[in-house]
Design a protein around this motif. Structure first.
Motif, PDB file in Angstrom:
ATOM      1  N   TYR A  86      21.759  39.314 -12.578  1.00 61.80           N
ATOM      2  CA  TYR A  86      23.218  39.281 -12.696  1.00 61.80           C
ATOM      3  C   TYR A  86      23.755  40.642 -12.280  1.00 61.80           C
ATOM      4  N   GLU A  87      24.606  40.660 -11.258  1.00 65.04           N
ATOM      5  CA  GLU A  87      25.115  41.913 -10.711  1.00 65.04           C
ATOM      6  C   GLU A  87      26.629  41.848 -10.520  1.00 65.04           C
ATOM      7  N   ARG A  88      27.232  43.037 -10.472  1.00 67.20           N
ATOM      8  CA  ARG A  88      28.694  43.134 -10.356  1.00 67.20           C
ATOM      9  C   ARG A  88      29.130  43.232  -8.888  1.00 67.20           C
ATOM     10  N   HIS A  89      30.223  42.560  -8.587  1.00 64.81           N
ATOM     11  CA  HIS A  89      30.724  42.491  -7.214  1.00 64.81           C
ATOM     12  C   HIS A  89      32.127  43.080  -7.105  1.00 64.81           C
ATOM     13  N   ARG A  90      32.456  43.496  -5.878  1.00 65.17           N
ATOM     14  CA  ARG A  90      33.831  43.908  -5.564  1.00 65.17           C
ATOM     15  C   ARG A  90      34.004  43.841  -4.041  1.00 65.17           C
ATOM     16  N   HIS A  91      34.353  42.662  -3.547  1.00 63.45           N
ATOM     17  CA  HIS A  91      34.474  42.486  -2.089  1.00 63.45           C
ATOM     18  C   HIS A  91      35.198  41.186  -1.771  1.00 63.45           C
TER      19      HIS A  91
END
Length: 545
Positions: free
Chosen positions: A456-461
């Motif tokens: 589980y990873e954080r995104h910003r795009h």
């Protein structure tokens, strides 16, 4: 009930309130108290999501998808406690909420004013964090400097809150600067005295003074500050400059900060357990090898624009007993000058995230250099997109391959908008934000690093790998080692015919911790060590206990 600590700053900006707040959080957690930390920012932007990194530094992204001030990254790293959108409040968000209520008629025709409506909203936000997370202690950092016009409503709100929740449940901590005047050969207390005077004029008497200095503060000066500022001498805390921010909790512990805070809040004095933190700092200061890592980006004039990336690299360096040295490279320069003049001799190349077309071709050139010369490479977000473009152009034969973000008319948009982003007009808070699951393909570098099938990873795009080109890239040797659980979105790509070449669409740096470095960063550092230090004793990965 929850106890409240309010951290204000005086004399100058950028004095280190965030690090002091995070350090105090670490010290309280080391005593087995639960902690949450809230940031009150005076700027009128709703959040920093649309602000230039040159002005504001990096935008930190929480698990639930809030774009926040970079101090929340410090809070998470130091306390190992997840923050949420509730932990970041701006003047813009406060006024927006109040105005929305006024438009709905919630105030029954009454005049809407700073006091009580704005201050009540600020208090409600503070109490909401306490109610939502129910910590033993809620630390609240007020951005800016005492005396700033824009921070006055926040100051008034925290003054009022002491009466509302009980005097014994609130502590005011003021962080100031004690400058050393070389020509006079002495340290000056007058700026701190004036800062405390300004704070008192608002109606707040500090309980603890944390004095930032570049040298030890003589006992006589502590006594002077105690008398003039009406603070007990034992509550005048020295925060001397340190070689690393991770040493600050240890410095403040020796000064007795947590002990005094607990005493003032009438909480049980518990012995701290800082053994792991001390071990981590000892490793930081006693490296066994040196590595030079190139960060190729467009915001390198302000290192805070990549703060979490730098800290994640540092965490990996600590875990592998490495002295990490950074070579900052402006990607725009690589568009017109020979890449080898800037990258020759580096032990690893990292291409971080960013937005816009400026400097992209320089990033692509750096990625090709790392791939051709078998230099460990790690790409993050835009770094992954640039890696895909580089591969499409130079290996798959699509010479005009590009991202639709950089060239909307390209005939080969290997990176394209998500379908749900096609009609989005507003910029703020409209990207793919927050934590998402990623399925890892077995027998890949990603699987070896993560040791897990689902991460589980954080995104910003906004832009993603274009699946139209998936088969073409797979046939030419690329491996897609991570996707969304339904297989639709490409999350991780890698090149197996390389010592270490991996890139991800997400931002792994947000989840790295000093005592638990992120697997991608740790693997990146280990690969650089393996290539540059053939001594088997130095190649052995060093695990953080």
């Amino acid at each position: 009930m929850t106890k409240f600590i309010f951290v204000t700053g005086g004399v100058v900006s950028s004095i280190g309130k965030g690090i002091v707040a995070a350090s105090l959080g670490r010290l309280l957690k080391s005593r087995d108290y639960s902690v949450s930390i809230l940031k009150l920012d005076p700027y009128i932007n709703i959040d920093p999501g649309t602000m230039s990194p040159f002005q504001h530094g990096e935008v930190f992204v929480t698990q639930d998808g809030a774009e926040t001030d970079l101090d929340l990254g410090h809070y998470e790293r130091f306390t190992d406690t997840l923050m949420s959108r509730l932990n970041s409040v701006t003047t813009g968000s406060i006024y927006q909420a109040v105005i929305n209520r006024e438009r709905r008629g919630d105030y029954n025709g009454g005049t809407v004013q700073v006091i009580p409506h704005i201050t009540n909203e600020i208090k409600d936000r503070i109490l909401l964090v306490a109610k939502d997370t129910n910590p033993d202690v809620l630390i609240t950092e007020i951005g800016g400097t005492v005396g700033d016009i824009e921070s006055l409503p926040f100051m008034e709100a925290i003054r009022q809150l002491r009466k509302q929740v009980g005097r014994q449940n609130v502590l005011y901590m003021h962080v100031t600067l004690l400058p050393y005047i070389a020509s006079a050969g002495e340290m000056k207390t007058k700026p701190t005295q004036h800062s405390v005077k300004e704070l008192r004029s608002i109606g707040i008497q500090p309980d603890i003074l944390v004095c930032r200095s570049d040298r030890p503060i003589p006992t006589g000066l502590k006594q002077k500050l105690s008398e003039f500022c009406d603070v007990p001498e034992k509550c005048v805390i020295t925060s001397q400059d340190a070689l690393s921010i991770y040493e600050v909790p240890l410095i403040l512990e020796r000064e007795g900060l947590a002990e005094q805070a607990l005493a003032l809040l009438q909480m049980e004095q518990r012995p701290p357990n800082l053994t792991q933190w001390q071990t981590m700092v000892d490793r930081l200061y006693s490296p066994k090898r040196t590595l030079e890592i190139a960060i190729v980006g467009k915001y390198v004039r302000l290192s805070d624009a990549y703060l979490s990336v730098v800290e994640a690299l540092r965490h990996a360096a600590i875990a592998t007993h490495a002295d990490m040295r950074l070579r900052w490279i402006n990607s725009e320069v690589l568009e017109t000058e020979a890449v080898e003049n800037y990258l020759e001799g580096v032990d690893g190349v990292l291409v971080p995230g960013g937005f816009g077309t400026r400097g992209v071709d320089g990033k692509i050139a750096a990625i090709k250099y790392a791939r051709d010369r078998h230099i460990p490479f790690l790409g993050l977000c835009l770094g992954m997109q640039c890696a895909v473009i580089e591969w499409a152009r130079n290996i798959s034969g699509l010479s005009d391959a590009n991202s639709a973000e950089f060239d909307p008319e390209t005939t080969n948009p290997v990176i394209n908008l998500l379908p749900e982003q096609q009609d989005v007009v507003d910029l703020g808070g409209t990207m793919r934000l927050g934590v998402y699951p990623c399925q890892i393909l077995p027998n890949t570098l990603a699987a070896k690093l993560y040791q897990d099938e689902m991460i589980y990873e954080r995104h910003r795009h906004r832009y993603e790998f274009n699946n139209t080109y998936r088969q073409l890239l797979l046939e030419s040797g690329y491996v897609i080692s991570g996707t969304s659980p339904d297989g639709r979105l490409v999350e991780i790509v890698e090149f197996p015919q390389h010592p270490f070449f991996i890139a991800c669409q997400f931002h792994p740096e947000f989840q790295s911790r000093p005592s638990n470095p992120h697997p991608l960063f740790k693997g990146f550092m280990q690969a650089a060590i393996a290539l540059n230090y053939p001594n088997p004793n130095l190649q052995t990965p060093v695990e953080v206990s």
